[in-house]
Design an enzyme around this catalytic site. Structure first.
Site, PDB file in Angstrom:
ATOM      1  N   ASP A   1       0.825  -1.205   0.000  1.00 26.35           N
ATOM      2  CA  ASP A   1       0.000   0.000   0.000  1.00 26.35           C
ATOM      3  C   ASP A   1       0.864   1.261   0.000  1.00 26.35           C
ATOM      4  OD1 ASP A   1      -2.338   1.359  -0.018  1.00 26.35           O
ATOM      5  OD2 ASP A   1      -2.806   1.049   2.098  1.00 26.35           O
TER       6      ASP A   1
ATOM      7  N   HIS B   1       3.203   3.377  -8.741  1.00 19.39           N
ATOM      8  CA  HIS B   1       3.153   1.943  -9.054  1.00 19.39           C
ATOM      9  C   HIS B   1       4.448   1.512  -9.762  1.00 19.39           C
ATOM     10  CE1 HIS B   1      -0.875   1.984  -7.650  1.00 19.39           C
ATOM     11  NE2 HIS B   1      -1.400   2.580  -8.700  1.00 19.39           N
TER      12      HIS B   1
ATOM     13  N   LEU C   1      11.815 -20.078  -3.846  1.00 19.30           N
ATOM     14  CA  LEU C   1      10.706 -19.275  -3.306  1.00 19.30           C
ATOM     15  C   LEU C   1       9.428 -19.474  -4.120  1.00 19.30           C
ATOM     16  CD1 LEU C   1       9.713 -16.862  -1.468  1.00 19.30           C
ATOM     17  CD2 LEU C   1      10.442 -15.356  -3.339  1.00 19.30           C
TER      18      LEU C   1
END
Ligand code: FPP
Length: 234
Positions: free
Chosen positions: A2, A19, A113
């Site tokens: 956020d 972004h 991962l």
């Protein structure tokens, strides 16, 4: 992740700039998690509610997702990262869906991962869909409702096969869950930081992990029980 919009506004820039900068944080955090041997990282990239944003921002975000995955896929693969997706993928523009599918396909055999990207994701929708799946199986006589338990319910969620998150980090000073993994976060440790996502880098991840390491996870038990058991569980 956020705070991208506010980070950009504070710099007199368009929200989309935030972004773009946020992608640099994604890169660094994915690298750091891989290096640390963390098994699973889920990134909440776009919620179903985010479709209500101005079309220009939504379009820019979708393009950014496509170009980022396209650019990063070789490195992700080289680093043994396996890409997974959760969310209402049918609602994505075809170009975005295709690129994500390709990332999934290319990295399917990787063992490092597990990077789970939540795209057009809503935890409530996920839970309702799981209930629908089980109800349909019961209605068709394939499942006895009495046999429905937590295990079966978890296997009906989009996260089937993934462990519950141990730590949830939310950036940018908001103290909310915002429809993220509502079922799976039941016992997660929650960590909130005022740092906006584009500023969130390795150092902030390490701070969050150190904070997590200092917590006592009791899972409903009392402190003494946890301490007497310590060392007996891997
Ligand atoms: C929230 O900040 C952030 C988003 C809705 C988008 C996050 C997406 C990226 C950083 C791209 C990720 C790329 C990959 C490949 C996973 P906000 O816009 O809600 O910020 P605000 O609260 O300050 O308005």
């Amino acid at each position: 992740m956020d705070g991208n919009g506010r980070w950009a506004k504070e710099r007199g820039q368009d929200r989309v700039y935030g972004h773009y900068e946020g992608v640099l944080s994604v890169r660094e955090i994915v690298d750091a998690c891989g290096d640390l041997g963390i098994g699973y990282l889920t990134l909440y990239a776009f919620s179903t509610e985010n479709w209500n944003r101005p079309k220009t921002e939504v379009d820019a975000l979708m393009e950014l997702l496509v170009s980022t995955i396209k650019r990063e896929i070789i490195d992700l693969d080289k680093n043994d990262v396996r890409v997974h997706l959760i969310g209402d993928l049918d609602s994505l523009p075809p170009a975005c869906r295709d690129e994500m599918d390709e990332a999934r396909r290319v990295t399917a055999d990787n063992k490092g991962l597990n990077l789970i990207i939540a795209l057009s994701y809503s935890a409530r929708r996920e839970i309702v869909e799981a209930a629908k799946k089980l109800a349909t199986a019961a209605a068709q006589g394939q499942l006895n409702p009495a046999d429905i338990n937590e295990r079966l319910f978890e296997d009906s969620l989009e996260t089937a096969g993934f462990p519950d998150p141990e730590l949830m980090i939310r950036t940018s000073g908001e103290h909310r869950i915002s429809n993220f993994l509502l079922y799976q976060l039941a016992y997660a440790e929650l960590y909130f930081t005022p740092v906006h996502w584009p500023d969130f880098r390795k150092k902030h991840l390490y701070e969050a992990l150190l904070n997590y390491q200092g917590r006592e996870r009791r899972f409903g038990k009392i402190s003494e029980q946890i301490q007497s058991n310590s060392g007996t569980h891997a």
